[in-house]
Design a protein around this motif. Structure first.
Motif, PDB file in Angstrom:
ATOM      1  N   ILE A 132       0.834  -1.208   0.000  1.00  0.00           N
ATOM      2  CA  ILE A 132       0.000   0.000   0.000  1.00  0.00           C
ATOM      3  C   ILE A 132       0.865   1.253   0.000  1.00  0.00           C
ATOM      4  O   ILE A 132       0.612   2.207  -0.759  1.00  0.00           O
ATOM      5  N   ALA A 133       1.913   1.261   0.824  1.00  0.00           N
ATOM      6  CA  ALA A 133       2.801   2.419   0.860  1.00  0.00           C
ATOM      7  C   ALA A 133       3.456   2.645  -0.503  1.00  0.00           C
ATOM      8  O   ALA A 133       3.567   3.790  -0.971  1.00  0.00           O
ATOM      9  N   SER A 134       3.892   1.566  -1.157  1.00  0.00           N
ATOM     10  CA  SER A 134       4.555   1.691  -2.457  1.00  0.00           C
ATOM     11  C   SER A 134       3.618   2.242  -3.517  1.00  0.00           C
ATOM     12  O   SER A 134       3.976   3.157  -4.270  1.00  0.00           O
ATOM     13  N   GLY A 168       1.866   9.307  -6.371  1.00  0.00           N
ATOM     14  CA  GLY A 168       2.112  10.710  -6.077  1.00  0.00           C
ATOM     15  C   GLY A 168       1.801  11.172  -4.670  1.00  0.00           C
ATOM     16  O   GLY A 168       1.943  12.363  -4.361  1.00  0.00           O
ATOM     17  N   ALA A 169       1.404  10.265  -3.787  1.00  0.00           N
ATOM     18  CA  ALA A 169       1.094  10.654  -2.413  1.00  0.00           C
ATOM     19  C   ALA A 169       2.381  10.789  -1.594  1.00  0.00           C
ATOM     20  O   ALA A 169       3.397  10.145  -1.880  1.00  0.00           O
ATOM     21  N   GLY A 229      13.172   3.640  -3.533  1.00  0.00           N
ATOM     22  CA  GLY A 229      13.128   3.868  -4.975  1.00  0.00           C
ATOM     23  C   GLY A 229      11.757   4.278  -5.464  1.00  0.00           C
ATOM     24  O   GLY A 229      11.637   5.048  -6.428  1.00  0.00           O
ATOM     25  N   TYR A 230      10.710   3.785  -4.805  1.00  0.00           N
ATOM     26  CA  TYR A 230       9.349   4.166  -5.177  1.00  0.00           C
ATOM     27  C   TYR A 230       8.971   5.552  -4.635  1.00  0.00           C
ATOM     28  O   TYR A 230       7.937   6.094  -5.014  1.00  0.00           O
ATOM     29  N   PRO A 255      -6.193   8.367  -1.293  1.00  0.00           N
ATOM     30  CA  PRO A 255      -5.964   9.784  -1.628  1.00  0.00           C
ATOM     31  C   PRO A 255      -7.237  10.524  -2.028  1.00  0.00           C
ATOM     32  O   PRO A 255      -7.435  11.679  -1.633  1.00  0.00           O
ATOM     33  N   ALA A 256      -8.103   9.862  -2.806  1.00  0.00           N
ATOM     34  CA  ALA A 256      -9.364  10.503  -3.194  1.00  0.00           C
ATOM     35  C   ALA A 256     -10.251  10.719  -1.979  1.00  0.00           C
ATOM     36  O   ALA A 256     -10.860  11.788  -1.819  1.00  0.00           O
ATOM     37  N   TRP A 257     -10.318   9.733  -1.105  1.00  0.00           N
ATOM     38  CA  TRP A 257     -11.129   9.832   0.109  1.00  0.00           C
ATOM     39  C   TRP A 257     -10.602  10.921   1.038  1.00  0.00           C
ATOM     40  O   TRP A 257     -11.373  11.724   1.572  1.00  0.00           O
TER      41      TRP A 257
END
Length: 297
Positions: A43-45, A51-52, A75-76, A265-267
């Motif tokens: 999830i973090a990756s 873009g978060a 790297g991500y 991110p949308a939420w």
């Protein structure tokens, strides 16, 4: 954009995709690959790739796979806060994928099981941020105190909180009542159909979501090929969005994690539930086509 802090599991996935039906007690030709994994790290990756601003808190071994996972996260674009365990290896999951696509996972948490409250960087828990906690951290007895401490720190600092249910079998072994008690105060729960059934006893995802709003203001049920639904306290009906069609399925491993990373991110930006669900389904479809959680785009 709201900063997301993910606390959870970091794994190396050994994925074996069988070419034919499994030959019990014999050999079955397969394609075997090794990748970074773990629900929290996945999830973090995906959040970072999309873009978060995201930080990941976890624990790895003092081994080459742990170093590789650490470098992958960085790297991500993830702010990786990994504690190196001097004794336990980096967690490993063997994912058996049948010729029909059914997945069975054999997990060794390794260093994940030793995540402690002392491993949580205090500077990441600030008002205005968001904590996403992988349910594996609570389900695993060794890391449970760290998960509970993260939830407490997030509540005290005024962060919003989401929790993912992790996996149905270990969730059932842990018990619905303790899990619901530990996660009290989270604003958003992610579950799939099987996990929602474990927590509520309801087979129907809409009924399960409605029951779960007694504990969580908002609930999202991931329904794989059927898409996903959102149910909120005070809303008479759930919001349902179908899955996005894909022309091929390379690997579905990690698609549920990608869904969460698309939804959040949308939420957090205050988008309507249908738009947030759509963003989650779109990223899940992208994950399925592009080797699941592996991010080799």
């Amino acid at each position: 954009m709201t900063r997301v802090v993910v606390v959870g599991d970091l794994m190396t996935d050994a994925v074996a995709r069988a070419r034919y039906a499994l030959a019990r007690a014999s050999d079955t030709p397969a394609i075997v690959t090794m990748h970074g994994g773990g629900s929290g790290a996945n999830i973090a990756s995906w959040l970072a790739v999309e873009g978060a601003e995201v930080a990941f808190i976890g624990r790895r071994g003092a081994d080459i796979t742990g170093r590789n996972r650490d470098m992958e996260l960085m790297g991500y674009g993830v702010d990786a806060r990994l504690v190196m365990d001097p004794e336990r290896p980096t967690g490993t999951c063997v994912v058996l994928v049948t010729h029909k696509g059914e997945r069975t996972m054999l997990s060794d948490p390794g260093a994940n099981a030793a995540l402690s409250p002392e491993d949580l960087p205090r500077d990441l828990f600030n008002g205005g941020g968001h904590l996403h906690l992988s349910g594996y951290t609570l389900i695993n007895e060794g890391s449970r105190d760290a998960g509970l401490a993260a939830l407490d720190m997030a509540r005290r600092s005024g962060m919003s909180i989401s929790v993912d249910c992790a996996s149905s079998a270990p969730l059932e072994r842990t018990g619905a009542e303790p899990f619901l008690e530990w996660t009290n105060g989270a604003k958003l729960l992610f579950a799939n159909i099987d996990q929602a059934k474990v927590l509520t006893g309801r087979d129907d995802p809409e009924a399960a979501a409605k029951v779960l709003t007694a504990w969580f203001p908002q609930v999202v049920i991931k329904m794989t090929a059927e898409g996903a639904l959102w149910f909120g306290n005070g809303r008479p009906e759930p919001v349902h969005v179908p899955a996005e069609p894909v022309d091929r399925i390379v690997d579905g491993t990690g698609a549920g994690d990608a869904f969460c990373a698309g939804f959040l991110p949308a939420w957090l930006a205050g988008k309507p539930p249908a738009e947030s669900l759509g963003a989650g389904c779109a990223l899940a479809a992208k994950a399925i086509v592009h080797l699941g959680a592996r991010l080799r785009l």
